[in-house]
Write an enzyme that holds these catalytic residues in place. Structure first.
Site, mmCIF file in Angstrom:
data_model
loop_
_atom_site.group_PDB
_atom_site.id
_atom_site.type_symbol
_atom_site.label_atom_id
_atom_site.label_comp_id
_atom_site.label_asym_id
_atom_site.label_seq_id
_atom_site.Cartn_x
_atom_site.Cartn_y
_atom_site.Cartn_z
ATOM 1 C CG ASN A 318 3.511 -0.740 -4.733
ATOM 2 O OD1 ASN A 318 2.468 -0.305 -5.229
ATOM 3 N ND2 ASN A 318 3.644 -1.995 -4.345
ATOM 4 C CG HIS A 349 4.380 -7.583 -0.943
ATOM 5 N ND1 HIS A 349 4.258 -6.570 -0.028
ATOM 6 C CD2 HIS A 349 4.725 -6.989 -2.114
ATOM 7 C CE1 HIS A 349 4.527 -5.414 -0.608
ATOM 8 N NE2 HIS A 349 4.820 -5.629 -1.872
#
Length: 495
Positions: A318, A349
């Site tokens: 990521n 998140h």
């Protein structure tokens, strides 16, 4: 999930059409912006229904905030609003509608849009309010020096290439691509002298796209065949815990978490291929003259699977999100930048408790791994044979530690997460604390050449790579010519 895959495949075809028939040499930036935005909103509507209105509302209100607040403080208001709006949507989706449904949902694209909104707000403030000498080299090169129009803003946030799965890109890179100036190169000779070259013909992305589609196919095949046979939930099965030996349990832990990764490989690599197919993502040429299409790539699979340290794994996972965390939080925090950055990452998140357990565990693991590396590694690098043994041991340890850390991220809830950790007697938590008590942890100053290893992907090497080879030049202020932008990136590398 089927809608998501169908929409991404349609976006791939649209990207090929976009590059072929709406090339910047044939079409004005205005038309390219309009088409990219309308296609993006259509895909969002098809995939998520009327929930797609959240994308427009979040972007529209953020743009209004930028206009009425002004450049001095808009970064704060945009940051709070965008992250707050995202969090409210995540809370309602998780706790009101479908807790535990780990499927494609409308908050996923909103996470990417939140990154874009906050990044651009900081970049505009850097370019229009802060003094040039107060900026870091990367902030200076990414600074935006005029307010984007509403169309440019919506196109950046909601274009069809990245609305469903990203990845994040800088505003200047995107505008440069739309205006057709993304193939100007900057290369540096080995002796450090600046060597600027301009390529008149567009390099073809076909080979890069084909390679990434092959990776997507293999990842999807692996996910549909192997992943189902190795569920992560089996790690907390009562019979398995009671009968399996410790080596068997840790082996299955590693295999089950490795099997959970291909769906991310598939989604992120397909998103990268879509951008490349449209002509976006060109980063220049390597020293052998081979084209590089990894400007906005989000992962490096080989480095992930063969990582020999916790930091190496995080450095290649990521990537764009970790750069966002660095640029909007770590570099700008006035106190405890590491803690603030981990908190922001957890909030961004989502609201599942498992996310927070993973990030708290990750802090311990990363600090312990750094302490061991700083104090022990130098004794094992003298002999190639000894270093090979060291690398094998650290690879095994890293893979188990990563798997142990991210179990709550997959299980989502508190009870199953604690069931897993308690069944392991919190062994790696305790081991990490003991390591930190035994080995001294070298402190590093914020802004020094060696940043804290606790940061995922925020290695200086990656940042230097971006500054040197990244093929983006200023399109937002005519007073900054291309030559000045090239010099900016070259000097930033030397610094």
């Amino acid at each position: 999930q089927v809608n998501f895959v169908v929409c991404q495949l349609f976006a791939l075809l649209a990207a090929i059409w976009f590059r072929t028939y709406l090339h910047s040499s044939k079409t004005s930036p205005f038309i390219r912006h309009v088409v990219a935005t309308l296609l993006g909103l259509y895909l969002a509507l098809f995939c998520f229904g009327w929930y797609a209105l959240h994308f427009v509302i979040q972007s529209g209100i953020s743009y209004y905030i930028m206009i009425i607040i002004g450049v001095e403080n808009m970064h704060k208001y945009c940051f709070v609003f965008a992250l707050g709006y995202l969090t409210v949507c995540q809370i309602t989706r998780v706790y009101i509608f479908d807790y535990g449904q780990y499927s494609a949902d409308f908050s996923g694209p909103m996470m990417i849009i939140t990154q874009k909104i906050t990044s651009l707000a900081f970049e505009i403030r850097d370019g229009m309010f802060r003094k040039n000498e107060d900026l870091t080299p990367s902030q200076r090169c990414l600074a935006v020096r005029r307010m984007p129009s509403l169309l440019e803003y919506l196109s950046y946030n909601c274009n069809f290439m990245g609305i469903l799965a990203g990845p994040l890109c800088s505003y200047k890179d995107y505008i440069t691509f739309i205006e057709g100036r993304s193939y100007q190169l900057q290369q540096s000779e080995a002796n450090g002298k600046e060597d600027t070259k301009y390529e008149q013909t567009d390099p073809s992305p076909n080979i890069a796209v084909a390679q990434k589609l092959l990776i997507c196919g293999l990842s999807l095949l692996f996910h549909m065949t192997i992943t189902k046979t190795l569920p992560v939930e089996y790690n907390i099965d009562d019979n398995f815990r009671a009968t399996a030996s410790w080596p068997a349990r840790f082996f299955y832990l590693y295999m089950s978490l490795m099997a959970a990764r291909p769906k991310y490989y598939f989604a992120w690599t397909l998103a990268d291929a879509i951008n490349n197919a449209a002509g976006f993502g060109f980063r220049g040429y390597d020293k052998n003259g081979v084209t590089r299409w990894d400007l906005i790539s989000n992962l490096r699979i080989q480095q992930i699977e063969f990582s020999t340290s916790f930091k190496m794994f995080l450095d290649n996972w990521n990537i764009q999100t970790a750069l966002w965390l660095k640029r909007v939080c770590y570099e700008r925090a006035t106190f405890s930048p590491t803690i603030q950055t981990f908190i922001l990452s957890a909030i961004w998140h989502g609201v599942y408790p498992g996310y927070y357990l993973t990030f708290l565990t990750g802090v311990l693991m990363t600090l312990a791994a750094r302490a061991i590396r700083n104090n022990i590694r130098q004794y094992f690098v003298g002999s190639p044979a000894v270093k090979l043994c060291y690398d094998i041991i650290t690879w095994m340890t890293t893979q188990v530690a990563i798997s142990y850390t991210v179990v709550p991220f997959v299980l989502l809830s508190v009870k199953p997460s604690f069931t897993f950790y308690s069944s392991c007697y919190f062994c790696l938590h305790i081991a990490s604390i003991l390591v930190l008590l035994v080995f001294p942890l070298k402190r590093t100053q914020k802004g020094s050449k060696k940043l804290e290893s606790i940061q995922p992907v925020w290695s200086k090497k990656l940042e230097e790579e971006n500054l040197l080879q990244k093929n983006s030049y200023s399109t937002t202020n005519n007073s900054f010519g291309q030559k000045q932008e090239i010099t900016c990136r070259y000097q930033a590398l030397k610094q």
